[in-house]
Scaffold this motif. Structure first.
Motif, PDB file in Angstrom:
ATOM      1  N   ALA A  73       0.927  -1.325   0.064  1.00 40.08           N
ATOM      2  CA  ALA A  73       0.128   0.011  -0.187  1.00 40.08           C
ATOM      3  C   ALA A  73       0.897   1.270   0.200  1.00 40.08           C
ATOM      4  O   ALA A  73       0.552   2.363  -0.704  1.00 40.08           O
ATOM      5  CB  ALA A  73      -0.930   0.000   1.055  1.00 40.08           C
ATOM      6  N   ILE A  74       2.014   1.199   0.890  1.00 42.93           N
ATOM      7  CA  ILE A  74       2.803   2.477   0.758  1.00 42.93           C
ATOM      8  C   ILE A  74       3.526   2.738  -0.507  1.00 42.93           C
ATOM      9  O   ILE A  74       3.419   3.806  -1.169  1.00 42.93           O
ATOM     10  CB  ILE A  74       3.991   2.223   1.944  1.00 42.93           C
ATOM     11  N   VAL A  75       4.092   1.586  -1.182  1.00 35.80           N
ATOM     12  CA  VAL A  75       4.661   1.780  -2.377  1.00 35.80           C
ATOM     13  C   VAL A  75       3.560   2.377  -3.589  1.00 35.80           C
ATOM     14  O   VAL A  75       3.869   3.289  -4.179  1.00 35.80           O
ATOM     15  CB  VAL A  75       5.041   0.390  -3.121  1.00 35.80           C
ATOM     16  N   ALA A  76       2.172   1.656  -3.502  1.00 41.31           N
ATOM     17  CA  ALA A  76       1.413   2.015  -4.417  1.00 41.31           C
ATOM     18  C   ALA A  76       0.952   3.428  -4.278  1.00 41.31           C
ATOM     19  O   ALA A  76       0.475   4.216  -5.052  1.00 41.31           O
ATOM     20  CB  ALA A  76       0.348   1.148  -4.265  1.00 41.31           C
ATOM     21  N   TYR A  77       0.948   4.104  -2.838  1.00 42.16           N
ATOM     22  CA  TYR A  77       0.614   5.587  -2.771  1.00 42.16           C
ATOM     23  C   TYR A  77       1.580   6.475  -3.581  1.00 42.16           C
ATOM     24  O   TYR A  77       1.287   7.308  -3.938  1.00 42.16           O
ATOM     25  CB  TYR A  77       0.254   5.627  -1.104  1.00 42.16           C
ATOM     26  N   SER A  83      -6.641  19.286   1.661  1.00 42.93           N
ATOM     27  CA  SER A  83      -7.065  20.235   2.953  1.00 42.93           C
ATOM     28  C   SER A  83      -6.523  19.564   4.435  1.00 42.93           C
ATOM     29  O   SER A  83      -6.064  20.301   5.064  1.00 42.93           O
ATOM     30  CB  SER A  83      -8.717  19.968   3.124  1.00 42.93           C
ATOM     31  N   ALA A  84      -5.943  18.205   4.042  1.00 38.18           N
ATOM     32  CA  ALA A  84      -5.246  17.569   5.042  1.00 38.18           C
ATOM     33  C   ALA A  84      -3.714  18.472   4.908  1.00 38.18           C
ATOM     34  O   ALA A  84      -3.146  18.617   6.146  1.00 38.18           O
ATOM     35  CB  ALA A  84      -4.979  16.439   5.103  1.00 38.18           C
ATOM     36  N   LYS A  85      -3.290  18.580   3.735  1.00 36.52           N
ATOM     37  CA  LYS A  85      -2.032  19.089   3.594  1.00 36.52           C
ATOM     38  C   LYS A  85      -2.126  20.648   4.155  1.00 36.52           C
ATOM     39  O   LYS A  85      -1.119  20.934   4.701  1.00 36.52           O
ATOM     40  CB  LYS A  85      -1.617  19.105   2.015  1.00 36.52           C
ATOM     41  N   VAL A  86      -3.050  21.509   3.857  1.00 35.65           N
ATOM     42  CA  VAL A  86      -2.982  22.663   4.231  1.00 35.65           C
ATOM     43  C   VAL A  86      -2.972  22.684   5.761  1.00 35.65           C
ATOM     44  O   VAL A  86      -2.162  23.537   6.306  1.00 35.65           O
ATOM     45  CB  VAL A  86      -4.508  23.467   3.773  1.00 35.65           C
ATOM     46  N   GLY A 102       1.442  11.560   6.829  1.00 36.10           N
ATOM     47  CA  GLY A 102       0.062  11.664   7.866  1.00 36.10           C
ATOM     48  C   GLY A 102      -1.082  11.599   6.704  1.00 36.10           C
ATOM     49  O   GLY A 102      -2.061  11.124   7.146  1.00 36.10           O
ATOM     50  N   VAL A 103      -0.968  12.048   5.621  1.00 44.80           N
ATOM     51  CA  VAL A 103      -2.256  12.078   4.745  1.00 44.80           C
ATOM     52  C   VAL A 103      -2.484  10.600   4.586  1.00 44.80           C
ATOM     53  O   VAL A 103      -3.613   9.913   4.529  1.00 44.80           O
ATOM     54  CB  VAL A 103      -1.775  12.709   3.238  1.00 44.80           C
ATOM     55  N   LEU A 138      -5.708   5.658   3.762  1.00 45.32           N
ATOM     56  CA  LEU A 138      -6.128   4.520   4.409  1.00 45.32           C
ATOM     57  C   LEU A 138      -7.168   3.965   4.890  1.00 45.32           C
ATOM     58  O   LEU A 138      -8.269   3.344   4.783  1.00 45.32           O
ATOM     59  CB  LEU A 138      -4.891   3.970   4.995  1.00 45.32           C
ATOM     60  N   PRO A 139      -7.833   4.783   5.896  1.00 42.51           N
ATOM     61  CA  PRO A 139      -8.978   4.977   6.502  1.00 42.51           C
ATOM     62  C   PRO A 139     -10.020   5.096   5.501  1.00 42.51           C
ATOM     63  O   PRO A 139     -11.194   4.357   5.503  1.00 42.51           O
ATOM     64  CB  PRO A 139      -9.240   6.061   7.431  1.00 42.51           C
ATOM     65  N   ASN A 140      -9.936   5.449   4.302  1.00 46.44           N
ATOM     66  CA  ASN A 140     -11.065   5.579   3.263  1.00 46.44           C
ATOM     67  C   ASN A 140     -10.805   4.516   2.115  1.00 46.44           C
ATOM     68  O   ASN A 140     -11.533   4.370   1.210  1.00 46.44           O
ATOM     69  CB  ASN A 140     -10.954   7.058   2.399  1.00 46.44           C
ATOM     70  N   SER A 141      -9.968   3.669   2.505  1.00 43.41           N
ATOM     71  CA  SER A 141      -9.742   2.606   1.586  1.00 43.41           C
ATOM     72  C   SER A 141     -10.031   1.097   2.239  1.00 43.41           C
ATOM     73  O   SER A 141      -9.298  -0.026   1.743  1.00 43.41           O
ATOM     74  CB  SER A 141      -8.319   2.463   1.243  1.00 43.41           C
ATOM     75  N   MET A 142     -10.916   1.110   3.312  1.00 45.60           N
ATOM     76  CA  MET A 142     -10.874  -0.259   3.986  1.00 45.60           C
ATOM     77  C   MET A 142     -11.474  -1.121   3.118  1.00 45.60           C
ATOM     78  O   MET A 142     -10.907  -2.551   3.254  1.00 45.60           O
ATOM     79  CB  MET A 142     -12.107   0.000   4.998  1.00 45.60           C
ATOM     80  N   ALA A 143     -12.209  -1.015   2.102  1.00 46.88           N
ATOM     81  CA  ALA A 143     -12.713  -2.030   1.311  1.00 46.88           C
ATOM     82  C   ALA A 143     -11.592  -2.797   0.616  1.00 46.88           C
ATOM     83  O   ALA A 143     -11.397  -4.163   0.690  1.00 46.88           O
ATOM     84  CB  ALA A 143     -13.904  -1.674   0.254  1.00 46.88           C
TER      85      ALA A 143
END
Lengths: 294, 306
Positions: A95-99, A173-176, A183-184, A190-195
């Motif tokens: 997941a980290i590599v893919a991000y 918005s998180a970046k701002v 952190g993002v 990740l919390p938005n990619s649970m499925a």
């Protein structure tokens, strides 16, 4: 008119088709039922794999033998550890590599993607990989299950395309607010990619749980063998010696070797069977994502 | 404009966080994918695992000549192609048929249940599934009992050790285990077909079989083509986990596929360079097969992978 048309359609085809589908279900379920029945079958009926629907004589003896076998239980432990650690490592790393790869502003992205793609067309294969593992000191080590299985191109692409569907504005918005890329990733993406996380975790877990081949090739010490490799040895090489000796001592000839085999098979399959009804939706979803991308 | 003139390294440092996510992955690929590719050159050497690679002498095509004149190698090619041919010729249509017939089931609940049950065996390990198969095919096993009971054979047959049956055992166990799972892609493709097409066909008086053929099959043709290309390019491969489980000394004559030959020669007999030469030759032929299948499919149906 539509009603009459539908009535008429419950004809030979529908009946034949339904019967056919039921037959498919029967052939799919009966093998597992057979193992279950025979693992409880303490009589001589289990010596021969007689067709049966119900144990001729109920007994938990074969399970007692299986659960008292220190080798088998050690294999169970190795497999559990492997599944937990291996799945976590795979999901996090991929997941980290893919991000990173999903970001268009990533410098060198094209080169990185080419490097990743070529691994799909060519590979070294069994012998060079075996030599590499030996040179890396992974031969006969628990980590041979974990590290080489940390990444697959296929799952990386699935993650990548999923991350791209997350609205840019959410991350901005998180970046701002001063969040770093990490952190993002960990607090927003990740919390938005649970499925998709669940899907890939499940595939990875099933792989780790079911794989026996790595153990055959890379593991020599008895105390590092995963459960499935042990089962392979019990079934294909008939290496029942320890369990059988124990069983003979405990139960005499009353307990046939086959029912111990079947009990060990159940021990190795029950976790999959238990979770299957809950996870199968995710698994199918995973194939669909893969199919659309592939 | 200004930013692109900055040196790459400086720009990369500005996004060090993103880079630090990707670079470990690239390192992983270099080690676990590219190093083995590089190590394929030991197929041209007399390599000994105890020494550093470059100290091993180059021997040119010695190992290639050796396997090309080994009868056991050609036997493994025959076995691989034989099993692949059965799988491709008979096995390829089975998931398609299953998907088509399942699609004709009206009750949604029944359809879903059948589907869910049908892919359960995919998640059962080959150790278990193969173990059941070996038990059923052995002396006094389920298969013998059923065959004798139905009067189809007179005496017990040791299916699990007689080489004659091996290819068919591989085929049938594969069908039993993977049909439901392989059908998912087709089921998904069928689900994406516009229902209006069926309504239009019905108005035109098309029957059930005509709709199946002219609409369903034609609509999923690209999916079929892609999976066919992949299957053809995988002809020199085999399901190692399956074959390794089902083979034994008695049926090895028909069971030793190319994968198993490479394993037996390389890891059991320790002939690393020899087996690597076989691997090298195979991956080149496999790439050629992929390109050929892709080209043929594009020519014939207009559908291809690349």
């Amino acid at each position: 008119m539509p009603l009459r048309a539908r009535r008429r359609r419950i004809g030979a085809f529908t009946i034949g088709n339904t019967v056919l589908m039921l037959t498919v279900c029967f052939f799919t379920l009966y093998p597992m039922w057979f193992v279950l029945v025979n693992s409880f079958n303490a009589s001589e009926h289990a010596i021969l794999g007689t067709v049966n629907w119900w144990p001729k004589a109920w007994s938990l003896d074969s399970y007692r033998v299986a659960f008292n076998d220190p080798h088998l239980m050690n294999g169970f432990f190795i497999t559990t550890m492997r599944t937990v650690i291996g799945t976590t490592a795979h999901v996090l790393f991929t997941a980290i590599v893919a991000y990173g790869m999903s970001k268009r502003q990533l410098i060198g992205r094209r080169v990185y993607m080419k490097i990743a793609l070529i691994t799909m067309l060519f590979s070294g294969g069994l012998i060079p990989t075996f030599i590499l593992m030996t040179k890396l000191g992974l031969y006969d080590s628990f980590w041979v299950f974990i590290i080489p299985a940390m990444y697959t191109f296929f799952n990386m692409v699935i993650f990548m395309s999923f991350f791209r569907t997350i609205p840019e504005s959410l991350e901005e918005s998180a970046k701002v607010d001063g969040a770093s890329d990490y952190g993002v990733l960990f607090r927003i993406v990740l919390p938005n990619s649970m499925a998709v996380l669940a899907t890939i975790a499940l595939f990875s877990a099933v792989y780790h749980w079911n794989d026996y081949y790595q153990g055959v090739i890379y593991i020599r010490s008895q105390d590092q063998l995963p459960l499935q490799t042990m089962l392979y040895k019990i079934i294909a090489e008939n290496a029942m010696s320890f369990m059988q000796q124990q069983a003979m001592a405990q139960f005499g000839a009353r307990l046939p070797g086959n029912s111990i085999k079947f009990a060990s098979m159940m021990v190795a399959t029950v976790p999959i069977l238990l979770f299957y009804p809950f996870i199968q939706r995710y698994l199918v979803k995973g194939v669909m994502i893969g199919a659309i991308k592939g | 404009m200004d930013r692109t003139r900055q040196p790459v390294l400086r720009r990369m440092r500005r996004q060090w966080q993103l880079q630090s996510m990707v670079i470990p992955g690239i390192f992983w690929m270099l080690i676990f994918c590219y190093l083995p590719m590089f190590w394929l050159i030991i197929g041209f050497m007399d390599y000994s695992i105890a020494k550093p690679m470059l100290q091993s002498p180059f021997v040119g095509l010695k190992h290639f000549e050796a396997f090309a004149s080994d009868d056991r190698f050609w036997r493994s090619i025959r076995n691989t192609l034989g099993m692949s041919a059965i799988k491709l010729g008979l096995g390829f249509v089975i998931p398609i048929l299953f998907a088509l017939l399942l699609n004709e089931i009206r009750s949604l609940r029944f359809k879903r249940s059948v589907q869910t049950i049908s892919y359960l065996p995919h998640f059962i390990a080959w150790t278990i599934f193969g173990g059941i198969a070996l038990n059923w095919l052995g002396e006094g096993g389920v298969v013998n009992q059923v065959m004798i009971g139905l009067g189809l054979q007179e005496r017990e047959i040791l299916y699990n050790s007689d080489p004659v049956y091996f290819w068919w055992i591989v085929f049938f166990t594969d069908v039993l285990k993977e049909t439901g799972w392989s059908a998912i892609i087709y089921i998904a493709a069928i689900a994406g077909i516009d229902p209006a097409l069926y309504e239009a066909a019905e108005l035109d008086g098309a029957g059930r079989w005509q709709r199946m053929w002219h609409i369903t099959v034609q609509s999923i043709r690209p999916t079929i083509a892609i999976l066919f290309i992949l299957a053809v390019s995988g002809m020199l491969g085999s399901n190692f986990e399956q074959i390794f489980m089902l083979q034994n000394n008695m049926n090895l004559r028909m069971a030793e596929s190319l994968d198993l030959y490479i394993y037996n020669m390389g890891l059991v007999s320790g002939r690393h360079s020899f087996s690597t030469a076989v691997l090298f030759a195979r991956s080149i032929v496999a790439l050629g097969l992929l390109l050929l299948a892709n080209y043929t499919s594009r020519r014939l149906t207009g559908d291809s992978i690349f």
